[in-house]
Design an enzyme around this catalytic site. Sequence first.
Site, PDB file in Angstrom:
ATOM      1  N   HIS A 158       0.842  -1.195   0.000  1.00  0.00           N
ATOM      2  CA  HIS A 158       0.000   0.000   0.000  1.00  0.00           C
ATOM      3  C   HIS A 158       0.879   1.247   0.000  1.00  0.00           C
ATOM      4  CE1 HIS A 158      -3.461  -2.521   0.887  1.00  0.00           C
ATOM      5  NE2 HIS A 158      -4.254  -1.460   0.832  1.00  0.00           N
ATOM      6  N   HIS A 205       0.395  -3.395   9.262  1.00  0.00           N
ATOM      7  CA  HIS A 205       1.840  -3.299   9.057  1.00  0.00           C
ATOM      8  C   HIS A 205       2.519  -2.669  10.253  1.00  0.00           C
ATOM      9  CE1 HIS A 205       2.194  -4.580   4.871  1.00  0.00           C
ATOM     10  NE2 HIS A 205       1.090  -3.906   4.614  1.00  0.00           N
TER      11      HIS A 205
END
Length: 389
Positions: A158, A205
């Site tokens: 991302h 993350h």
Amino acid sequence: MARLLGTLRSSQPVARFQRCCGLFPAGEEGGGDPAEGARDCGACNGAGALRRSAPNGLRNGRGPQGCMQKYIVKNYFYYYLFKFSAALGEEVFYISFLPFTYWNIDHSVSRRMIIIWSIVMYIGQVSKDILKWPRPHSPPVVKLEMRTDVEYGMPSTHAMAATAISFSFLFATMNQYKYPFELGLVAAFVFSTLVCLSRLYTGMHTVLDVIGGALISAMLLVLSYPMWDTIDHLMLTSPFCPLVSIVVPLVLCYNYPRLDYYSPTRGDTTTILGAGAGATVGFWLNNQFVAPAYTSENVQLGFPLVTSKIVLVMLARFFVGISVILLTRQLMKSVVLGMLGYRYKFPLGDLEARRRLEVEVPYKFITYSSVGFCATVLVPLLHQLLGLM
């Protein structure tokens, strides 16, 4: 340095960021009344995907192993801001923004963005399955997504995609159009930062994953920028472009790193490379046969004055185009899956069969290369037929 990297790789900074933004596990001190819902004391590495609202902001989600993870949202501004920002790194954004750029802004800008996006995403996806770094642990982290939790974490694709798309758009337009460079730089920075922070907020993350993804993408942009014009010229004029555009991505997909368990990374990578391959073939065909109407290489003094008529035409192009793309995707999914099911003798509802290499790669690649080709060739022709050019 090793201690700093260890801290950035741990789950604690992610959990602290979530708490600062008003996201708490149910029952945690400061996160709400423990009586509102029991907190699961075991490790739950699933994600809160199947959520439903509950009193006092209490929400819950079921991970892939069936464990329940309840959480409390105390600041809905951050919740919806980062949920929206996370969507900017998903297929729904790619399938809308990249074609919109091609249909309404500038073909040369769109070509550069699509090529960079494909390269960056391939490197990011492969790096995940080579490094095999785990995602943040839950608890202490609250996880708001389920599908991507079965993938590895480093680097954040991302973050890579957001950095690549925003800054490649900036670099491709700064010499094409006259506008304040500082404004474009701020916009690119804000866009990529929001997407990066959303990966921390959703618990997907670690800080190091996000920083690593952004830095890798930035490095690839800097290294590739001097070659953009050369690559673009070869892509439009080389007689070998269609063959290379199809064969190289297919070879990369069939030779994707193998894992001990199924992960959607190979399918996602095939989707991206397929879309890029189809679009690249479309670029080449347009330059060879449709040409001047679909190339815009001349330097503009500035963006054209936006009027209500221009806005309506742009919206019409977008809605016509996106409708055709979605129909193409659905049609090709059904046709290709039916053919593969007939070839390999499996029922269409057999999920395990669809995950096999010989099924997943052609299924995803043919479907999304058709989408890319449709977006760059068939939709512009339809626009011209409808008088929207």
